[in-house]
Design a protein around this motif. Structure first.
Motif, PDB file in Angstrom:
ATOM      1  N   ALA A   1       3.389   0.235  -8.679  1.00 36.07           N
ATOM      2  CA  ALA A   1       3.503   1.000  -7.433  1.00 36.07           C
ATOM      3  C   ALA A   1       2.552   0.464  -6.368  1.00 36.07           C
ATOM      4  O   ALA A   1       2.906   0.403  -5.182  1.00 36.07           O
ATOM      5  N   THR A   2       1.366   0.063  -6.777  1.00 40.33           N
ATOM      6  CA  THR A   2       0.403  -0.496  -5.828  1.00 40.33           C
ATOM      7  C   THR A   2       0.911  -1.818  -5.258  1.00 40.33           C
ATOM      8  O   THR A   2       0.794  -2.082  -4.050  1.00 40.33           O
TER       9      THR A   2
ATOM     10  N   ILE B   1       1.694  -1.118   3.521  1.00 41.21           N
ATOM     11  CA  ILE B   1       0.582  -0.274   3.950  1.00 41.21           C
ATOM     12  C   ILE B   1       0.101  -0.690   5.346  1.00 41.21           C
ATOM     13  O   ILE B   1       0.023  -1.875   5.658  1.00 41.21           O
ATOM     14  N   THR B   2      -0.184   0.292   6.168  1.00 40.52           N
ATOM     15  CA  THR B   2      -0.563   0.036   7.560  1.00 40.52           C
ATOM     16  C   THR B   2      -2.075  -0.096   7.711  1.00 40.52           C
ATOM     17  O   THR B   2      -2.834   0.209   6.791  1.00 40.52           O
TER      18      THR B   2
ATOM     19  N   PHE C   1      -7.095   9.055  -3.115  1.00 44.18           N
ATOM     20  CA  PHE C   1      -7.178   7.624  -2.827  1.00 44.18           C
ATOM     21  C   PHE C   1      -5.917   6.903  -3.312  1.00 44.18           C
ATOM     22  O   PHE C   1      -5.261   6.178  -2.564  1.00 44.18           O
ATOM     23  N   HIS C   2      -5.583   7.115  -4.573  1.00 46.14           N
ATOM     24  CA  HIS C   2      -4.444   6.397  -5.149  1.00 46.14           C
ATOM     25  C   HIS C   2      -3.107   6.871  -4.577  1.00 46.14           C
ATOM     26  O   HIS C   2      -2.213   6.059  -4.333  1.00 46.14           O
ATOM     27  N   PHE C   3      -2.992   8.173  -4.323  1.00 43.80           N
ATOM     28  CA  PHE C   3      -1.730   8.660  -3.777  1.00 43.80           C
ATOM     29  C   PHE C   3      -1.550   8.278  -2.308  1.00 43.80           C
ATOM     30  O   PHE C   3      -0.423   8.238  -1.814  1.00 43.80           O
ATOM     31  N   GLN C   4      -2.644   7.986  -1.632  1.00 43.17           N
ATOM     32  CA  GLN C   4      -2.537   7.423  -0.287  1.00 43.17           C
ATOM     33  C   GLN C   4      -1.847   6.057  -0.349  1.00 43.17           C
ATOM     34  O   GLN C   4      -0.981   5.740   0.471  1.00 43.17           O
ATOM     35  N   ILE C   5      -2.187   5.259  -1.349  1.00 44.49           N
ATOM     36  CA  ILE C   5      -1.528   3.958  -1.527  1.00 44.49           C
ATOM     37  C   ILE C   5      -0.052   4.159  -1.854  1.00 44.49           C
ATOM     38  O   ILE C   5       0.825   3.552  -1.246  1.00 44.49           O
ATOM     39  N   TYR C   6       0.223   5.074  -2.821  1.00 42.57           N
ATOM     40  CA  TYR C   6       1.605   5.252  -3.269  1.00 42.57           C
ATOM     41  C   TYR C   6       2.503   5.860  -2.205  1.00 42.57           C
ATOM     42  O   TYR C   6       3.731   5.782  -2.323  1.00 42.57           O
ATOM     43  N   SER C   7       1.918   6.467  -1.187  1.00 41.06           N
ATOM     44  CA  SER C   7       2.747   7.056  -0.123  1.00 41.06           C
ATOM     45  C   SER C   7       3.573   5.982   0.587  1.00 41.06           C
ATOM     46  O   SER C   7       4.575   6.282   1.237  1.00 41.06           O
ATOM     47  N   TYR C   8       3.163   4.723   0.437  1.00 43.09           N
ATOM     48  CA  TYR C   8       3.888   3.608   1.059  1.00 43.09           C
ATOM     49  C   TYR C   8       4.886   2.966   0.095  1.00 43.09           C
ATOM     50  O   TYR C   8       5.614   2.061   0.472  1.00 43.09           O
TER      51      TYR C   8
END
Length: 210
Positions: free
Chosen positions: A87-88, A95-96, A129-136
């Motif tokens: 996912a990452t 990711i912006t 932190f991790h779910f911020q990455i996965y939001s993309y």
């Protein structure tokens, strides 16, 4: 929210917050009265919780709260490492700049919490932190599987098993490295390997916690 969903939320919340302890029997009649429903929605909710590995059925006993044993925890963490690594990698090209800035802010907040010994907040920040990455991440099914896998570990997190003070400084540094890889648009295979390694190191910390 229908009756099944409500019953599921009530039972699950009590398991996670420790109101229902491992080995405790779930009384269907009692839950049905509390949520104002028949037995059927409660049974459906219990079957869902069984799928979540939070409840198990025992002969001549019925539905009881399942304890999270070490083997189940380690297997779940290993699966999570594989899911999160991929996912990452999928999120990385999308990711912006603002997204990366948010990651930096969350990681800095984690440093502050550690310095102030506010360890109870670190687990939630780590998840953020991790779910911020996965939001993309463009793969919605993958994100759903990750959320469900994290949820299965809620009991362990509630018991304070996943964020160890000795592990936290290293974890924050690993977050910084991951941010750097994302910012530099590193190769997706490198990002996936590092993200997977980050989770597996946490698993090793669990094994060596005693």
């Amino acid at each position: 929210m229908n009756k099944r969903q409500y019953a599921y939320k009530v039972i699950r919340t009590r398991i996670v917050d420790g109101t229902y302890s491992p080995g405790q029997r779930i009384i269907i009649n009692q839950i049905a009265k509390e949520v104002g429903s028949s037995h059927i929605p409660v049974r459906e909710a219990i079957h869902q919780l069984e799928s979540d590995q939070l409840i198990e059925f025992k002969p001549n006993v019925g539905a009881i709260v399942r304890g999270i044993d070490n083997e189940l925890y380690m297997e779940t963490m290993h699966v999570l490492a594989l899911l999160e690594g991929h996912a990452t990698a999928l999120s990385a090209p999308l990711i912006t700049t603002n997204g990366i800035k948010t990651l930096e802010n969350i990681n800095n907040e984690m440093k502050e919490m550690l310095e102030n010994y506010e360890l109870d907040k670190l687990g939630a920040l780590n998840r953020e932190f991790h779910f911020q990455i996965y939001s993309y991440c463009p793969n919605n099914l993958l994100k759903k599987n990750i959320r469900e896998t994290w949820n299965r570990l809620d009991i362990v997190r509630q018991a304070g098993f996943t964020f160890y003070p000795k592990r936290t400084p290293q974890s924050i540094e690993e977050h910084s490295t991951l941010i750097k890889l994302l910012k530099e648009r590193a190769d997706s295979s490198e990002i996936e390997e590092y993200a997977r390694k980050h989770k597996l190191i946490t698993l090793e910390a669990f094994k060596e916690r005693n």
